[in-house]
Write a protein that holds these residues in place. Structure first.
Motif, PDB file in Angstrom:
ATOM      1  N   ALA A  88       0.834  -1.207   0.000  1.00 21.01           N
ATOM      2  CA  ALA A  88       0.000   0.000   0.000  1.00 21.01           C
ATOM      3  C   ALA A  88       0.867   1.255   0.000  1.00 21.01           C
ATOM      4  O   ALA A  88       0.576   2.235  -0.701  1.00 21.01           O
ATOM      5  CB  ALA A  88      -0.933  -0.009   1.207  1.00 21.01           C
ATOM      6  N   ALA A  89       1.951   1.225   0.781  1.00 21.41           N
ATOM      7  CA  ALA A  89       2.863   2.378   0.806  1.00 21.41           C
ATOM      8  C   ALA A  89       3.524   2.576  -0.553  1.00 21.41           C
ATOM      9  O   ALA A  89       3.654   3.703  -1.046  1.00 21.41           O
ATOM     10  CB  ALA A  89       3.918   2.174   1.888  1.00 21.41           C
ATOM     11  N   LEU A  90       3.937   1.479  -1.191  1.00 23.14           N
ATOM     12  CA  LEU A  90       4.549   1.582  -2.522  1.00 23.14           C
ATOM     13  C   LEU A  90       3.557   2.147  -3.533  1.00 23.14           C
ATOM     14  O   LEU A  90       3.919   2.966  -4.385  1.00 23.14           O
ATOM     15  CB  LEU A  90       5.039   0.205  -2.979  1.00 23.14           C
ATOM     16  N   SER A  91       2.306   1.713  -3.438  1.00 22.58           N
ATOM     17  CA  SER A  91       1.284   2.215  -4.363  1.00 22.58           C
ATOM     18  C   SER A  91       1.105   3.717  -4.215  1.00 22.58           C
ATOM     19  O   SER A  91       0.949   4.440  -5.208  1.00 22.58           O
ATOM     20  CB  SER A  91      -0.053   1.506  -4.120  1.00 22.58           C
ATOM     21  N   GLN A  92       1.132   4.198  -2.976  1.00 23.05           N
ATOM     22  CA  GLN A  92       0.966   5.637  -2.773  1.00 23.05           C
ATOM     23  C   GLN A  92       2.191   6.411  -3.256  1.00 23.05           C
ATOM     24  O   GLN A  92       2.066   7.501  -3.814  1.00 23.05           O
ATOM     25  CB  GLN A  92       0.693   5.937  -1.294  1.00 23.05           C
ATOM     26  N   LEU A  93       3.370   5.848  -3.064  1.00 25.18           N
ATOM     27  CA  LEU A  93       4.567   6.494  -3.609  1.00 25.18           C
ATOM     28  C   LEU A  93       4.505   6.543  -5.135  1.00 25.18           C
ATOM     29  O   LEU A  93       5.055   7.449  -5.758  1.00 25.18           O
ATOM     30  CB  LEU A  93       5.827   5.746  -3.161  1.00 25.18           C
ATOM     31  N   GLY A  94       3.831   5.563  -5.732  1.00 24.09           N
ATOM     32  CA  GLY A  94       3.686   5.551  -7.187  1.00 24.09           C
ATOM     33  C   GLY A  94       2.873   6.704  -7.721  1.00 24.09           C
ATOM     34  O   GLY A  94       2.886   6.978  -8.922  1.00 24.09           O
ATOM     35  N   LYS A  95       2.157   7.407  -6.856  1.00 27.17           N
ATOM     36  CA  LYS A  95       1.354   8.556  -7.290  1.00 27.17           C
ATOM     37  C   LYS A  95       2.161   9.850  -7.321  1.00 27.17           C
ATOM     38  O   LYS A  95       1.642  10.901  -7.693  1.00 27.17           O
ATOM     39  CB  LYS A  95       0.151   8.736  -6.360  1.00 27.17           C
ATOM     40  N   ILE A  96       3.417   9.780  -6.936  1.00 23.74           N
ATOM     41  CA  ILE A  96       4.249  10.986  -6.866  1.00 23.74           C
ATOM     42  C   ILE A  96       4.456  11.568  -8.259  1.00 23.74           C
ATOM     43  O   ILE A  96       4.780  10.858  -9.205  1.00 23.74           O
ATOM     44  CB  ILE A  96       5.614  10.671  -6.237  1.00 23.74           C
ATOM     45  N   ARG A  97       4.256  12.862  -8.382  1.00 24.97           N
ATOM     46  CA  ARG A  97       4.567  13.592  -9.603  1.00 24.97           C
ATOM     47  C   ARG A  97       5.273  14.876  -9.200  1.00 24.97           C
ATOM     48  O   ARG A  97       4.853  15.555  -8.265  1.00 24.97           O
ATOM     49  CB  ARG A  97       3.298  13.935 -10.395  1.00 24.97           C
ATOM     50  N   GLY A  98       6.338  15.227  -9.867  1.00 29.73           N
ATOM     51  CA  GLY A  98       7.038  16.448  -9.517  1.00 29.73           C
ATOM     52  C   GLY A  98       8.322  16.584 -10.304  1.00 29.73           C
ATOM     53  O   GLY A  98       8.587  15.837 -11.239  1.00 29.73           O
TER      54      GLY A  98
END
Length: 387
Positions: A88-98
């Protein structure tokens, strides 16, 4: 470890802090924002990460090494709860854009995480829930094509465990751009044999099977690569951030000489035919109201303009500034192109012609062209659809 374990919090906090270094506070906070409807455990993880990002402390480990530390417990975790929380933590990190160091998370996350996740999905001693979540997380982290190909093969071979996940991953692979963002679904069904052959051809040449490659092939132009990408299922319809579709990109840049020298305008025509056959609107417009014909008028020879009009391009469309393809070729003194447009019905009014020139043209050839181009009955701007 257990749900909410401080070890996982520490790993995620370190990732957030490393990514926040030398980055604007707003971008750092976007990294740490928990998704809507997140579980209390994930919200706690991201709350801790937000605190760390605001602190912006020095001396934290690199983004890559921190992600490595976050992924390592997947191999040693003893319970499904531990594995599910890490994924779940990896999935949320996958949403990073910048930009800057935040972009490093986008780069390193799939490289570091994809093989451990694939190993989880392959492990038949684990519960179906964990194995399915591993495949879902591969999608969330934007795993590379070779790993996704293996994941798709695994899911297809064990439909009892993974149900339709193979088809879902394949659809994601077809539609994603370089950053994992999805385009609209493809409008036409694919030929499985042709798709497989195209994917093999592209993989042998190390060409990513995504929207970015399609745009590059269209604008270069490279008809052979474009045909393979279309056969592989890459969607041809979506547009870039300024509303330019692949056909408009091809028309805008395909005739301009690149670093390798002059380009063959015939390839622009071939690219246009492939895209139109794939469902692209020949009269698509970008955010400024330009059609492929208007873009082509700026740099392509008459033969390309004629080909586009024979495919259905409307010659009298005006963009947001009120200019048509004929306007542009007259401004730039491309009289042969003007002749090609006029032959297909392109016209401007006397008022429009007067606005094109600071002084009335004195060149005899231009005067003759204007005489044929001017029609004071305003030509119809008869685009039926604008895409």
């Amino acid at each position: 470890m257990r749900f909410g374990d401080p070890v996982i919090k520490r790993h995620l906090r370190a990732v957030a802090t490393a990514a926040a270094i030398a980055t604007q506070a707003a971008l750092a906070l976007s990294l740490c924002a928990a998704p809507a409807h997140a579980s209390p455990q994930i919200e706690a993880l991201f709350s801790a990460a937000e605190v760390a990002a605001k602190a912006n402390a020095d001396g934290q480990p690199s983004v890559r090494s921190t992600i490595v530390d976050l992924v390592k417990p997947l191999e040693s975790a003893r319970t499904d709860a531990e594995r599910m929380e890490i994924m779940a933590a990896l999935s949320q990190l996958g949403k990073i854009r910048g930009k800057g160091e935040m972009q490093l998370v986008e780069i390193h996350l799939p490289v570091v995480s994809q093989n451990p996740l694939l190993n989880l999905a392959r492990n038949t001693s684990l519960s179906p829930q964990v194995r399915k979540q591993a495949l879902q997380t591969l999608r969330d982290i934007n795993a590379r094509d070779p790993v996704l190909d293996k994941a798709i093969a695994l899911a297809d071979a064990d439909a009892a465990t993974f149900s339709s996940m193979g088809a879902d991953l394949k659809d994601f692979q077809r539609r994603r751009d370089g950053r994992g963002n999805l385009s609209e679904p493809t409008a036409t069904a694919l030929d499985p044999a042709r798709e497989a052959a195209a994917r093999q051809w592209l993989n042998e040449r190390h060409i990513p099977i995504n929207r970015t490659s399609l745009e590059s092939a269209a604008s270069s132009p490279e008809p052979e690569v474009l045909r393979a990408l279309l056969d592989a299922g890459v969607n041809s319809v979506p547009k870039d951030r300024i509303g330019m579709g692949a056909l408009t990109l091809a028309a805008a840049t395909g005739c301009i000489a690149g670093q390798a020298g002059a380009r063959d305008p015939r390839k622009v025509t071939e690219v246009a035919k492939l895209l139109v056959q794939a469902g692209v609107n020949i009269n698509e417009t970008d955010d400024a109201g330009n059609t492929p014909l208007i873009q082509a008028a700026r740099s392509c020879p008459p033969a390309v303009l004629t080909s586009l009009m024979q495919m259905g391009a409307v010659p009298n469309h005006r963009n947001a500034q009120g200019f048509s393809a004929l306007s542009y070729v007259l401004i730039t003194n491309q009289l042969a192109s003007a002749d090609a447009l006029i032959a297909q019905g392109a016209r401007i009014t006397k008022k429009e012609a007067d606005k094109l020139f600071f002084e009335a043209p004195t060149d005899p050839a231009m005067k003759r062209t204007l005489e044929r181009a001017i029609d004071n009955a305003q030509p119809a701007n008869n685009l039926k659809t604008k895409k």
